[in-house]
Scaffold this motif. Structure first.
Motif, PDB file in Angstrom:
ATOM      1  N   ARG A  91     -76.204  70.828  17.315  1.00 35.89           N
ATOM      2  CA  ARG A  91     -76.851  69.603  17.797  1.00 35.89           C
ATOM      3  C   ARG A  91     -78.259  69.462  17.208  1.00 35.89           C
ATOM      4  N   ASN A  96     -79.762  65.692  17.454  1.00 40.57           N
ATOM      5  CA  ASN A  96     -79.615  65.412  18.884  1.00 40.57           C
ATOM      6  C   ASN A  96     -80.366  66.498  19.659  1.00 40.57           C
ATOM      7  N   GLN A  99     -79.504  67.290  23.597  1.00 36.86           N
ATOM      8  CA  GLN A  99     -78.307  68.117  23.815  1.00 36.86           C
ATOM      9  C   GLN A  99     -78.518  69.540  23.305  1.00 36.86           C
TER      10      GLN A  99
END
Length: 769
Positions: A91, A96, A99
């Motif tokens: 991630r 991201n 996350q």
């Protein structure tokens, strides 16, 4: 047998998995993937192998398949530390960060003994601005590696950004004694100096006296930084005499820093004293620093035009530069153009000077240049053109004159001739990158995008493409990308060719990608700055990053995207490629050939097959895409800004679901700018709305409208037209998608045209087409 056999198989799998991890660390992704697949063939429940396979596939650019195995790993090993750790890394690579932080946290909560995860978690928390949790992560990692100074520095910075300055100082004090006798290399000396100044900066937040005591005997490489901190401490303690002495020391080091003069006045308490007293100060400073501009310029800012001292000082200031033929003379006096009385004096001084010039060609042409800029600033375009033409006639080889003439012609609304003039000037000096970029900008403004790209490509790397478009995106040349996008949007409005709308959105999204890269790039500095000890610069970086999405360039891209997506919404554009199936064979061949030519001309990224931006145009929920791709960044960083709430009002009003968000946006706009020209139309749109029909929404709207008194919309427009308030009219037109019964806007605008300059007429006509 089965009991004895199970561990042997598990050990073999674990050994293979460790080997796969080693291969991944050495970037041998294919070999690592092969071993992960071998494990999964034998044991389909080995979730660590699923996560490693997903990570390897991602690094091999098999993104969709990677996500499939990532989801399998989540299902099979959501409580396993290694699985969560690898998924966190995946991630993080995907960008991201939220996350990633969740997976790192889960790895630790489920028993991971890998202490480096605390460092990874801290970096994600910093990236996500979860500052209150950073202290715990930094502290946990420090306990696992207490022998490294950067870990102590990291913890101190974590305390600092949480405004626990005492803890920040105490943390650094603990490590100072340990490293005192071990600093040998130049890099360690620089680090020690930087960290020590950071400690004093933190100390000054709570105890300026203690910080001053340490500053007195400090030996630092950043002398200017130490002096600025010392002066700040003196000001906090109201020891103004010592503060002004320190600011004088700073002025000796940099007499061109305007801020030091302001601070010096604050220390002396002369800011609110009489002009005569302040003049005495600046006259003395001018003698000390005769070659510096601030002591001469600042008195002109506080003297009134009626003051007998103003005109002779302005005369001395302006003529000294004109006699030296300084091209930037007008830029230096431009701040005074908010005061019409001061402008009149400047005009008189320069005209008198020009009348008395004899046999001085350089002074003659640069004075004409000044006057052209002067009249352009006042909106007297004919006068501006007359003076710049005289300068060109006298000396036709100076590039700056052609740039200025092109600018005047642009304000006349003659963009075609403006491009011709600036290109002629460019050809006088083909090695000047600035003039080249200016010419490209003018071509874009005239919607001549092909010429703009051809011009700017002269200074780009075109190794793998016929033009410089890809290089411009790689080099983050946002000035060209935004101009190009706005040109495509204007071209769409003229031609209604959907490909230009898609290309406009591609360029606006290109700006978003650049600013997302700016945001992502700070990842490197969360560790780099701690290693180098540059904590003060790091704090400044965080503050800057927290404002990047409210920068002027990003706002321009957002405004363009808002315009484009409302076009998509209102014109209900169908999928662009649908028309392709209706073409005959010959037409299809011609279209394919045109597409290939356009790909060469317009493809901004390698391997981007949607270079037209069809997927951006062909969306079921254009306003949702606008929020996700463009708007959320600005609203997250600047929720109270006028632009953010104007767009929020338009979005939520059109979506028609949450009336509270609509009313909140309106209230914030009124609070920030009660005279905002769009407010009457926002109020009128609410008054005549048909979207919020439930009783609660109607009640909330009625209660809000009670706060605002609003005249008839036609009366409002009449007042703007009568007063020739061009900016207010433009503001009203730019309100999207407001259908207000009884509002006769276009006839009123046409009436206004006769009162406007040619360039304003052109802009206004474009808006009301």
């Amino acid at each position: 047998m089965s009991r004895r056999g199970a561990p042997i198989i598990a050990n073999k799998e674990d050994g293979t998995f460790k080997e796969a991890l080693t291969l991944f660390d050495s970037k041998q992704y294919k070999k690592s993937l092969k071993l992960a697949e071998q494990i999964l063939k034998k044991n389909s429940n080995y979730s660590d192998a699923y996560s490693l396979k997903a990570l390897n596939l991602y690094n091999l650019k098999e993104y969709e398949e990677s996500e499939i195995y990532a989801q399998k790993a989540i299902i099979k090993g959501d409580k396993l530390p290694v699985t969560n750790h690898i998924l966190g890394i995946l991630r993080r690579q995907q960008g991201n960060h939220k996350q990633a932080a969740d997976f790192f946290k889960a790895a630790l909560e489920h028993g991971s003994t890998n202490n480096s995860i605390w460092r990874d978690l801290a970096i994600m928390q910093l990236q996500n601005r979860d500052y209150k949790y950073v202290i715990q992560s930094r502290h946990a990692f420090l306990e696992s590696a207490m022998g490294y100074r950067q870990n102590w520095t990291s913890l101190s910075v974590a305390y600092y950004i949480n405004e626990d300055y005492d803890a920040a100082v105490k943390t650094l004090i603990k490590i100072e004694d340990l490293v005192k006798d071990k600093i040998e290399t130049e890099a360690e000396i620089i680090e020690d100096s930087e960290v020590y100044l950071f400690k004093l900066q933190a100390l000054a937040k709570t105890d300026a006296t203690a910080a001053l005591k340490e500053l007195e005997g400090i030996k630092t490489l950043d002398v200017t930084g130490a002096l600025e901190l010392k002066a700040n401490c003196y000001m906090q303690l109201e020891q103004f005499d010592k503060a002004q002495k320190t600011y004088r020391e700073l002025l000796k080091r940099n007499p061109d820093n305007y801020q030091y003069y302001r601070y010096l006045e604050a220390a002396l308490g002369s800011s609110d004293k009489s002009a005569k007293l302040r003049l005495g100060l600046y006259d003395k400073l001018a003698k000390f620093y005769p070659r510096s501009d601030p002591p001469k310029f600042i008195p002109l800012t506080f003297l009134k035009a009626q003051d007998p001292e103003f005109e002779p000082r302005m005369r001395s200031y302006v003529l000294a530069q004109l006699k030296r033929s300084v091209p930037a003379t007008f830029q230096n006096v431009k701040p005074f153009y908010k005061d019409s009385a001061k402008v009149a004096i400047i005009e008189k001084i320069v005209l008198q000077y020009l009348a008395g010039l004899e046999n001085s060609p350089l002074e003659f042409v640069w004075t004409h240049y000044f006057l052209s800029l002067h009249y352009l600033r006042l909106g007297k375009l004919s006068e501006a053109l007359k003076y710049v033409d005289a300068a060109i006639k006298h000396t036709p080889t100076i590039v700056e004159f052609y740039l200025l003439k092109a600018r005047v012609l642009k304000h006349f609304g003659d963009l075609t001739q403006s491009c011709e003039v600036i290109n002629f000037g460019r050809e006088l000096d083909l090695q000047d990158r600035f003039v080249n970029t200016k010419t490209a900008k003018y071509y874009n403004r005239a919607n001549q995008v092909d010429k703009a790209l051809a011009t700017v490509s002269m200074f780009t790397k075109n190794d793998s493409s016929p033009n410089g478009l890809k290089d411009l995106h790689t080099m983050q040349a946002s000035w060209f990308i935004i101009e190009n996008g706005e040109a495509f949007l204007r071209t769409y409005k003229e031609t209604k060719d959907a490909k230009f709308l898609g290309l406009a959105l591609k360029r606006f999204l290109g700006i978003v990608k650049i600013y997302e890269e700016f945001w992502t790039d700070q990842m490197d500095f969360h560790t780099f700055c701690m290693r180098k000890g540059t904590c003060r610069a790091y704090i400044n970086l965080l503050e800057w990053e927290d404002t990047i999405y409210s920068s002027a360039m990003y706002k321009r891209a957002l405004k363009g995207a808002v315009d484009a997506y409302f076009i998509i919404l209102n014109e209900k554009l169908n999928e662009v490629e649908e028309t392709y199936v209706k073409l005959n064979k010959k037409e299809k061949v011609a279209k394919m050939k045109q597409t290939e030519q356009d790909k060469i001309a317009y493809q901004a990224y390698t391997d981007d097959e949607d270079f037209y931006g069809h997927k951006l145009v062909d969306v079921l929920d254009p306003l949702g895409q606008l929020q996700i791709k463009f708007f959320n960044h600005l609203f997250t960083q600047s929720p109270d800004s006028i632009l953010a709430n104007e767009i929020q009002f338009q979005l939520q009003f059109e979506i028609g679901k949450k009336v509270a968000l609509v009313l909140s946006a309106l209230n914030k706009i009124v609070k920030a700018d009660p005279k905002n020209v769009n407010i009457p139309y926002y109020v009128l749109s609410l008054k005549n709305q048909t979207k919020f029909t439930d009783s609660l929404s109607k009640k909330l709207i009625e209660k809000t409208l009670e706060k605002y008194e609003l005249s008839d919309p036609n009366t409002l427009i009449d007042s703007y037209v009568t007063g020739g308030d061009f900016k207010s009219v433009l503001g009203l037109i730019n309100v999207h998608n407001l259908d207000i019964p009884g509002l006769q806007l276009k006839p009123k605008i046409m009436e206004l045209l006769g009162h406007l300059e040619p360039f304003e007429q052109s802009e206004l006509l474009q808006l009301i087409k």
